[in-house]
Motif scaffolding. Structure first.
Motif, PDB file in Angstrom:
ATOM      1  N   ASP A   1      11.182  23.806 -47.143  1.00 48.07           N
ATOM      2  CA  ASP A   1      11.372  23.689 -45.699  1.00 48.07           C
ATOM      3  C   ASP A   1      10.377  24.621 -45.015  1.00 48.07           C
ATOM      4  O   ASP A   1      10.414  25.835 -45.228  1.00 48.07           O
TER       5      ASP A   1
ATOM      6  N   TRP B   1      13.603  26.325 -40.713  1.00 48.24           N
ATOM      7  CA  TRP B   1      14.991  25.849 -40.661  1.00 48.24           C
ATOM      8  C   TRP B   1      15.749  26.865 -39.828  1.00 48.24           C
ATOM      9  O   TRP B   1      15.549  26.947 -38.635  1.00 48.24           O
TER      10      TRP B   1
ATOM     11  N   ASP C   1      14.124  18.745 -40.559  1.00 47.54           N
ATOM     12  CA  ASP C   1      14.921  19.720 -39.803  1.00 47.54           C
ATOM     13  C   ASP C   1      14.329  19.954 -38.420  1.00 47.54           C
ATOM     14  O   ASP C   1      15.057  20.097 -37.432  1.00 47.54           O
TER      15      ASP C   1
ATOM     16  N   SER D   1      17.895  20.503 -36.201  1.00 48.08           N
ATOM     17  CA  SER D   1      18.892  21.316 -36.905  1.00 48.08           C
ATOM     18  C   SER D   1      18.281  22.649 -37.319  1.00 48.08           C
ATOM     19  O   SER D   1      18.197  22.981 -38.506  1.00 48.08           O
ATOM     20  N   VAL D   2      17.854  23.403 -36.336  1.00 49.39           N
ATOM     21  CA  VAL D   2      17.140  24.661 -36.549  1.00 49.39           C
ATOM     22  C   VAL D   2      17.740  25.736 -35.653  1.00 49.39           C
ATOM     23  O   VAL D   2      18.484  25.455 -34.717  1.00 49.39           O
TER      24      VAL D   2
ATOM     25  N   TYR E   1      23.415  19.343 -36.147  1.00 48.45           N
ATOM     26  CA  TYR E   1      23.223  18.232 -37.075  1.00 48.45           C
ATOM     27  C   TYR E   1      23.893  16.956 -36.576  1.00 48.45           C
ATOM     28  O   TYR E   1      23.372  15.863 -36.784  1.00 48.45           O
TER      29      TYR E   1
ATOM     30  N   GLY F   1      24.047  22.992 -43.157  1.00 44.91           N
ATOM     31  CA  GLY F   1      23.244  24.190 -42.998  1.00 44.91           C
ATOM     32  C   GLY F   1      23.809  25.369 -43.761  1.00 44.91           C
ATOM     33  O   GLY F   1      23.245  26.455 -43.733  1.00 44.91           O
TER      34      GLY F   1
END
Length: 873
Positions: free
Chosen positions: A13, A16, A338, A343-344, A526, A713
């Motif tokens: 990733d 994230w 992400d 979704s961070v 998310y 997460g």
């Protein structure tokens, strides 16, 4: 005994809850260690997650390691590419997905060697049904993923042939238990017997049983995990304990075994069912501002910058491909699953916003440079405006151009039907420094007007024209306020009813067609999740109504406030505390335009809620028609059993993604929503609900109504903690732009796609003037130059490309590999083959990598397929 191909990898990733800079720190030792391990163990292999950008970033820290990387790639020990970044597969434009591959493959070939030619997306949150076709565009015929598979509803094997909407297909391998199925961590080495018995062998057997597979894929790696040291010794010990044969392999080596099989079954459709892993079916509306920015930058590149670069090239104005690639890379850095999903952490969101900022600035700068250089070459006067058509098709319609003038009393030729839409007056300034032939002088600067003028123009193709105007004694016609509650043009009549809008198209009336609803969101970054005891609130359009009109432009606006519960705690309360949310809804009609242009401005003052636009079609055929990347698919609501939790890890809600247009049609009438970054819809009887925003204050939350159990997460994992995301509440100003398109009779998918293509056609103009040198940010530093004497001779009007196929033109840009040539990409989004024989004399047939394909008797584009053409000269 099953043969298991052990593939050591790291899932990387780029960001994230940690940032890209954090990831670079981790890569410093991890990647260095991997290089050393591979060199000391030439039998070992390692995959760097299928994205070359992370290798580029590592080399910025270790520029001397290039030769080592190239050597290991050549020895087929180190596998990198083919992506530039590991893309989301549901939100980006089809052209973005292709460019991600083109740039990733070309960059890998240029710097490191042969990329891994597999569409490897181990952690992406589901896949659109046309991904096989998009992969085929660069010669990729293999695909490996984790999420989205269901062996009962889709295909009963982990290995299969995945077919797009047309004939394109890839060999697909899924690891339904995750990219860490055979994760051989240090702890596992110390407890090898338990690892083999409880994890490795069951994983192998699961994959063997689903499809009667004698050979299976066993990925070993997890997020930011190091290479397995001395892997040969570990596998020898494993084989002494396992009931199966485990050996060092690679993804390409395993995919070769699938090509040799004749028993693979076929599947066509999206991969987005949350059976073994979550796919976050409602992530399409999280951090909606980012998604709208992404759409805008995509359109700026594809509809403005790249076609302008082609015009510049034809006019002898040099624009490097390096500049264009830099803009693409800034965009693609935001396309990881992400990142674009949203979704961070908020800390990462700041970086994402900054990359968009950089991309917008670079794109505007390139456009500014091209327009001013062309204006200089044409020696334009202040009473001339340069107008562009960046489509290859003929254009006949209205363009909104900006003109800066000391007076509003402008005179255009009658053919242009000029009308002032907006105007701003800039007051005079005294004692302004001016550099002259005498040196610096101080003079008074006069006041002036910034005008947006609508002009009727015609083009025969990609090109430009210079429009002259003068000053006169009378002001140009301008839009005027009207005391009425309806507007109309040749296609639509829009009537405000007191609480909403009725739309009449030809002889068909859509009652209360545009509505808005709001409800609480108990979800996270998310997923949306409904709130227990909450209900959907209807938001009536009650407020101040105003209308402005000219013969060619008509707009109706309602401005008011909605009273909404402040937060989740107030949802469902008997006497909730509320906040006022101001809104302004505009619906606009242009002469001869069949699309209603809409804009909702919202001052969001409440948190944890989902706002949706309801498009009431009056058509109750239980089917929506939605554009996806490179085609259309029809969706209907699938039954969801009451015990869905026993079969799925999240609720398989009937919420779908679309690309640019979605609607309903019964063969006689149809109503469609055209989006500018809105990506998510739900079908409810005769109504489409388009998600505008779903706001939240947490990165991950456990035990959601639609997603029971752990938090996504891993914020509820051991040692982790909840991560607040106040920026994901998207407070303050939000602007949602959209269109509404009506159809009569039967309509083809390509006709819908072409209508959206026209709707998204931009207005691009330029005036070489001295009143405001910051109307375009770089104007003041783009100095007059002496052009080469052999530069092409330019006239006041020029057309460089006339191309009007019955399919969408997805891209026009300067070729990457052959100087002076032009690339054109076409997308057939319908179910019938389309002839392109008229293009054969002027274009060569290639793939998206600009590799020439064999000549054919005639050029055609298959159903739901794309072709790439390069100009012969």
């Amino acid at each position: 005994m099953t043969k298991a191909h052990f593939v050591n990898h790291t899932h990387w990733d780029r960001e994230w809850y940690f940032t890209t800079e954090d990831a670079r720190v981790l890569s410093d030792q991890l990647f260095s260690d991997a290089l050393c391990e591979l060199e000391h163990h030439p039998e070992a292999t390692f995959t760097l997650d299928g994205q070359v950008s992370i290798v580029d970033e590592y080399l910025q820290l270790h520029p001397t390691e290039l030769a080592r990387i190239r050597n290991l790639v050549a020895r087929k020990q180190l596998f990198i590419g083919p992506w530039f970044t590991q893309t989301d597969a549901l939100i980006p434009d089809s052209e973005s997905i292709i460019r991600n591959l083109v740039i990733g493959i070309k960059e890998t070939q240029r710097r490191y060697g042969q990329p891994m030619m597999i569409g490897y997306l181990p952690d992406t949150f589901g896949f659109n049904a046309q991904l096989p076709m998009l992969l085929n565009q660069v010669g990729i015929h293999d695909f490996i993923s984790w999420r989205g598979i269901n062996f009962k509803r889709q295909v009963d094997s982990v290995y299969f042939k995945w077919q797009g909407l047309g004939s394109a297909q890839v060999y697909a391998a899924s690891f339904p238990l995750g990219y860490y199925t055979g994760q051989l961590a240090v702890e596992s080495k110390h407890q090898l017997r338990e690892f083999v018995k409880n994890r490795l062998d069951p994983g192998i057997e699961f994959e063997a049983q689903h499809g009667q597979n004698a050979e299976v894929l066993l990925p070993s790696g997890i997020d930011q995990m190091d290479i397995v040291h001395n892997v040969s010794a570990s596998l020898k010990a494993i084989n002494d304990l396992s009931q199966h044969q485990v050996f060092i392999s690679s993804y390409p080596q395993f995919m070769k075994t699938l090509h040799e099989r004749a028993d693979l079954k076929k599947y066509a459709g999206e991969l987005r069912l949350p059976t073994y892993a979550r796919v976050h079916r409602t992530i399409g509306s999280v951090r909606s501002r980012l998604k709208r920015q992404n759409f805008e930058l995509e359109q700026i590149i594809l509809k403005r910058v790249e076609p302008l670069a082609v015009i510049a090239q034809k006019c002898g104005i040099s624009i490097s491909n390096g500049l264009l690639l830099r803009i693409w890379k800034k965009l693609l850095e935001n396309h990881a699953h992400d990142t674009l999903g949203g979704s961070v952490s908020d800390n990462v969101a700041v970086d994402i916003e900054h990359r968009f900022k950089q991309g917008f600035e670079a794109a505007a700068g390139v456009e500014n440079l091209i327009k001013k250089r062309l204006a200089q070459r044409l020696k334009l006067a202040a009473h001339q405006v340069l107008v562009f058509n960046t489509e290859t098709r003929a254009f006949s319609g209205y363009k909104d151009v900006q003109i800066i003038s000391a007076t509003k009393n402008l005179v255009f030729a009658q053919q242009y039907k000029a009308t002032i839409l907006r105007q701003t007056y800039v007051k005079p300034r005294k004692n302004i420094m001016q550099q002259t032939a005498k040196g610096f002088e101080f003079n008074d600067e006069p006041g002036y007007y910034k005008l947006v003028v609508r002009l009727f123009v015609e083009f025969t193709g990609l090109g430009y024209q210079v429009i002259d105007f003068t000053t006169g004694s009378q002001q140009l016609p301008a839009v005027q306020p009207q005391k009425k509650n309806e507007i109309q043009n040749e296609s639509w009549q829009i009537t405000y009813t007191g609480t909403g809008f009725d739309l009449k198209n030809a002889d068909h009336l859509y009652k209360n067609a545009v509505q808005f609803v709001d409800e609480g969101n108990d979800g996270d970054t998310y997923d949306f999740s409904p709130v227990r005891a909450d209900h959907e609130l209807e938001l009536p359009l009650v407020g101040t109504v105003s209308v402005v009109e000219s013969p060619v432009y008509k707009q109706i606006e309602v401005k008011g406030t909605w009273e909404l519960p402040r937060d989740l705690a107030e949802r469902g309360a008997a006497d909730p505390q509320t906040a006022m949310v101001a809104y302004r809804l505009r619906l606009t009609l242009t002469a001869a335009d069949p699309v209603i242009s809409g804009s909702l401005e919202l001052d969001n003052q409440v948190v944890a809620h989902r706002l949706r636009l309801k498009l009431k079609t009056g058509i109750n055929n239980e089917e929506a028609v939605a554009q996806i990347q490179g085609g259309f698919r029809k969706t209907h609501n699938l039954p969801i059993s009451e015990n869905w939790e026993q079969k799925f890890v999240e609720k398989p809600v009937n919420i779908y993604n679309f690309d640019k247009i979605v609607g309903m049609n019964d063969g006689q009438h149809g109503l469609f929503f055209c989006g500018k970054g809105e990506k998510e819809y739900e079908l409810r009887a005769d109504t489409l609900l388009i998600t505008l925003m779903a706001t939240t204050g947490q990165l991950g939350k456990p035990n959601l109504l639609w997603r029971p159990g752990r938090a996504s997460g891993d914020t509820t994992s051991l040692g982790h903690k909840m991560t607040p995301t106040p920026a994901a509440q998207e407070l303050g100003k939000n602007v949602f732009e959209f269109g509404i398109y009506g159809t009569q009779g039967a309509i083809t998918e390509n006709e819908l796609a072409l209508q959206v293509e026209r709707w998204l056609t931009p207005t691009i103009s330029y005036q070489l003037q001295q009143l405001d040198l910051f109307a375009n940010r770089l104007d003041n530093k783009i100095w007059e130059i002496e052009f080469e004497p052999n530069s092409p001779v330019l006239s006041k009007q020029a057309t460089f490309l006339k191309l009007a196929p019955a399919v969408v033109v997805t891209a026009v840009y300067p070729a990457y590999t052959i100087p002076g040539r032009v690339v054109v990409r076409l997308s057939n989004q319908g179910d019938e083959e389309v002839q392109l024989s008229s293009l054969q004399a002027d274009f060569l047939l290639t793939n998206a990598l600009e590799e020439r394909l064999p000549e054919t008797a005639e050029y055609v584009i298959k159903p739901y397929d794309m072709v790439t053409l390069i100009s012969r000269k």
